[in-house]
Write a protein that holds these residues in place. Structure first.
Motif, PDB file in Angstrom:
ATOM      1  N   PHE A 357       0.799  -1.200   0.031  1.00 10.15           N
ATOM      2  CA  PHE A 357       0.048  -0.043   0.147  1.00 10.15           C
ATOM      3  C   PHE A 357       0.936   1.298  -0.032  1.00 10.15           C
ATOM      4  N   ALA A 358       2.112   1.275   0.780  1.00 13.65           N
ATOM      5  CA  ALA A 358       2.829   2.403   0.847  1.00 13.65           C
ATOM      6  C   ALA A 358       3.505   2.664  -0.448  1.00 13.65           C
ATOM      7  N   LEU A 359       4.018   1.456  -1.043  1.00 16.86           N
ATOM      8  CA  LEU A 359       4.733   1.525  -2.506  1.00 16.86           C
ATOM      9  C   LEU A 359       3.800   2.056  -3.419  1.00 16.86           C
ATOM     10  N   SER A 360       2.397   1.652  -3.637  1.00 19.66           N
ATOM     11  CA  SER A 360       1.414   2.341  -4.270  1.00 19.66           C
ATOM     12  C   SER A 360       1.218   3.481  -4.182  1.00 19.66           C
ATOM     13  N   ARG A 370      -1.152   8.204 -12.457  1.00 23.54           N
ATOM     14  CA  ARG A 370      -1.481   7.357 -13.710  1.00 23.54           C
ATOM     15  C   ARG A 370      -1.676   5.927 -13.334  1.00 23.54           C
ATOM     16  N   PHE A 371      -1.527   5.397 -12.128  1.00 24.64           N
ATOM     17  CA  PHE A 371      -1.637   4.083 -11.777  1.00 24.64           C
ATOM     18  C   PHE A 371      -2.669   4.054 -10.823  1.00 24.64           C
ATOM     19  N   ARG A 372      -3.650   3.020 -10.814  1.00 27.08           N
ATOM     20  CA  ARG A 372      -4.757   2.829  -9.915  1.00 27.08           C
ATOM     21  C   ARG A 372      -4.293   2.446  -8.455  1.00 27.08           C
ATOM     22  N   PRO A 373      -4.782   2.830  -7.441  1.00 24.01           N
ATOM     23  CA  PRO A 373      -4.413   2.725  -6.161  1.00 24.01           C
ATOM     24  C   PRO A 373      -4.569   1.188  -5.694  1.00 24.01           C
ATOM     25  N   TYR A 374      -3.529   0.860  -5.092  1.00 26.42           N
ATOM     26  CA  TYR A 374      -3.636  -0.459  -4.676  1.00 26.42           C
ATOM     27  C   TYR A 374      -4.457  -0.727  -3.434  1.00 26.42           C
ATOM     28  N   ILE A 375      -5.443  -1.521  -3.535  1.00 30.13           N
ATOM     29  CA  ILE A 375      -6.438  -1.815  -2.523  1.00 30.13           C
ATOM     30  C   ILE A 375      -5.738  -3.183  -1.498  1.00 30.13           C
TER      31      ILE A 375
END
Length: 492
Positions: A357-360, A370-375
Motif C-alpha cells: 500500500f505504501a509503495l503504491s 497514472r496508476f490505480r491505487p492498490y487496495i
C-alpha cells in the motif's frame, strides 16, 4: 510423460504467499535473529568467567539503570496503552410475522396516498424488484393502516420504540443475566426521531437504572451511527473503573418518517428502510465477554450529499421507468471507504500489505496518479465482513473494491433480503447471521463497515473470544432457509 505447468493464477498466489511470509516475518528473521546470534557469539568469546567478572566489577548505578530503565519503559507503556474494551453480548429485535409487509401489500398501501401518481408507483415497483429485499421484511404497526400517513403519529412512534428498543434490551438482559441496576453508561443512536423525554430517559425509567448513569442520545448521524455509538462507549470506558458496563442501543424509528410526496429520491427510503434495532453490552472487563474490540475508526469525506439524492431515473417513450444509481454515489462511497482504509489499514494489516500500500501511494504521487491505487487485501486481516446492508449497489461495489468472495458478503446480502435496511443496527443482524450459520470460531476477526449520511464511513474491528452457545438470535425462524438466491430483478 511430464505434467502440465500449473495455472498462472496459482503461480501468482504462490508467489504472493511466499512474499507475505517473508515480509511479515521480516523483523523476526532479519533483525531479531541476527541480534540474538551476535549476543550469543559475544558471550561465547568472553567466556563465563570473564562475564561473571564484568558483572562483579559493574557499579551499583549501572546495575540500577539496567534494571530501572526497562521497568520504567514497561510501566509507561502499560499506563499509556488504551484499556481493552469487550463486547459481553448483543441482541437484535426479532420482528414478528404480524409486521411482515410483502411487496404487494406495500404497493397497495402506496396507491392510497393521493400524492403518489401512477408514475411514482411504477418507480417504486421497479425499485423494489431491484432492491435485494425479500417478502418477509417488516414495517411498524402504523404502516399497516390505510392511508398510512394518517396513522404515523407521535404516540405510534413511541409505540414502535417500546416494541423495538425494549424488545432488544429485554433479550440482551435475558442472555447476559446482567441487572439493569449494574449499567453505568447508556448510549443510544436514532437519527430521525428525537422525542422528549429522550430515548435514554425512557430506557433509564423503564428499567429503574441508577440516577447517576451517564447517558447520551446521538441523532442525525445516519446509518453509520451504530459504530459511532460503539466508539463513544469505548472512550467512556477508557476512563471508567474496571468492571464498568455500557449499554449501546442502535435503531431507527420508521413510523414518523413515511414520505408522502412525489419526489423520487425521497421515495427511496420508503422502499428500503424497515423496522429493526439492536442492543449491545460493552465492558472494560473481560469477564464473560464474547468479543474484544480491537479498533474503531471514524472518517468523513466532507461531502454533504446524502446517498439517497444520488438516484436518478429515466423513463422511455413507453413510460417504463428505469432505476439507476448516479456515479456520484459510488464516488462518494468510494472516497469514504478509501479514507477509512487509509486510517484502519496500519492498525490491522500485516506488514506485507502495508508495504504494498505504501509503495503504491509513493508511485502514484511520483507518476501523478497514472496508476490505480492498490487496495490492500483485507482478507489477510479478517475472517468475516459485515458491510452495512444499506442497498444492493453499495454491497456490490464494496465486494468488487475489496475483492471479497460471495460467501464473505453473504451475511450482508441475506440481512438485506430478510430484514431490509435496518439502518445502524444492520451490522448486528449480519454478525448474528454469521454466528447462526456456525461460522464464527475462537480467534476469528470481524470487520464491521458502516456507511451513513455525510457521507461517513465508520468501521470497527472485533476479535472473537467465545462463539455464541445459542446463536440463532433474530434468525431463529429463518436461518435454515438461508442463503437464498437473489435475482437481479425480482418478478412476480
Amino acid at each position: 510423460m511430464s505434467s502440465p505447468p500449473p495455472p498462472l493464477g496459482s503461480c501468482k498466489q504462490g508467489l504472493k504467499a511466499v512474499y507475505r511470509r517473508v515480509v511479515d516475518n521480516f523483523f523476526l528473521a532479519v533483525v531479531t535473529v541476527p541480534l540474538a546470534a551476535a549476543a550469543l557469539l559475544a558471550a561465547a568469546r568472553l567466556g563465563p568467567e570473564e562475564l561473571a567478572g564484568r558483572v562483579r566489577d559493574a557499579r551499583p548505578a549501572h546495575l540500577f539503570l539496567a534494571a530501572f530503565l526497562p521497568a520504567a519503559a514497561a510501566t509507561v507503556y502499560l499506563l499509556l496503552r488504551p484499556r481493552p474494551v469487550y463486547l459481553v453480548d448483543y441482541a437484535c429485535f426479532r420482528t414478528g410475522s404480524n409486521c411482515r409487509v410483502p411487496f404487494s401489500t406495500f404497493l397497495e398501501h402506496a396507491k392510497q396516498v393521493p400524492a403518489l401518481n401512477e408514475r411514482s408507483i411504477r418507480f417504486m415497483t421497479k425499485l423494489l424488484e431491484r432492491s435485494g429485499l425479500g417478502e418477509e421484511t417488516c414495517l411498524p404497526p402504523a404502516h399497516h393502516y390505510i392511508p398510512t400517513y394518517k396513522y404515523c403519529t407521535l404516540d405510534a412512534a413511541r409505540g414502535e420504540v417500546d416494541m423495538v428498543v425494549f424488545g432488544a434490551i429485554d433479550d440482551l438482559f435475558g442472555k447476559t443475566g446482567v441487572n439493569p441496576g449494574d449499567i453505568d453508561i447508556v448510549v443510544v443512536n436514532c437519527s430521525l426521531f428525537c422525542p422528549t423525554p429522550s430515548f435514554v430517559d425512557m430506557i433509564i425509567h423503564r428499567y429503574g437504572m441508577r440516577p447517576d448513569v451517564r447517558n447520551v442520545h446521538l441523532a442525525g448521524m445516519g446509518c453509520s451511527a451504530g459504530l459511532v455509538s460503539v466508539g463513544l462507549a469505548r472512550n467512556l470506558l477508557q476512563v471508567a473503573p474496571k468492571g464498568t458496563r455500557a449499554l449501546v442501543v442502535s435503531t431507527e424509528t420508521i413510523t414518523p418518517n413515511y414520505y408522502v410526496g412525489s419526489e423520487r429520491a425521497m421515495l427511496l427510503p420508503n422502499c428500503l428502510f424497515r423496522i429493526g434495532g439492536a442492543a449491545a453490552l460493552l465492558s472494560n472487563s473481560p469477564d464473560k465477554a464474547r468479543f474484544r474490540l480491537r479498533h474503531v475508526v471514524r472518517t468523513l469525506t466532507g461531502a454533504q450529499d446524502s446517498a439517497y439524492t444520488c438516484v436518478f431515473q429515466e423513463e422511455d417513450e413507453k413510460g417504463n421507468v428505469g432505476i439507476n444509481l448516479s456515479k456520484d454515489l459510488m464516488t462518494i462511497a468510494g472516497n469514504a471507504l478509501k479514507a477509512n482504509i487509509t486510517a484502519i489499514g496500519p492498525l490491522v494489516l500485516p506488514a506485507s500489505e502495508q508495504l504494498l500500500f505504501a509503495l503504491s501511494f509513493i508511485v502514484r504521487k511520483v507518476l501523478s496518479g497514472r496508476f490505480r491505487p492498490y487496495i490492500p487485501d483485507f482478507r489477510t486481516a479478517f475472517e468475516h465482513f459485515c458491510i452495512h446492508a444499506g442497498g444492493r449497489a453499495v454491497i456490490d461495489e464494496l465486494q468488487r473494491s475489496l475483492g471479497l468472495s460471495d460467501e464473505q458478503v453473504e451475511a450482508s446480502r441475506m440481512a438485506l433480503h430478510r430484514f431490509g435496511n435496518t439502518s445502524s443496527s444492520s451490522l448486528w443482524y449480519e454478525l448474528a447471521y454469521i454466528e447462526a450459520k456456525g461460522r464464527m470460531r475462537k480467534g476469528d476477526r470481524v470487520w464491521m463497515i458502516g456507511f451513513g449520511s455525510g457521507f461517513k464511513c465508520n468501521s470497527a474491528a472485533w476479535e472473537c473470544i467465545e462463539p455464541a452457545a445459542n446463536a440463532e438470535g433474530p434468525w431463529a425462524t429463518s436461518i435454515h432457509r438461508y442463503p437464498v438466491d437473489i435475482p437481479d430483478v425480482l418478478k412476480h
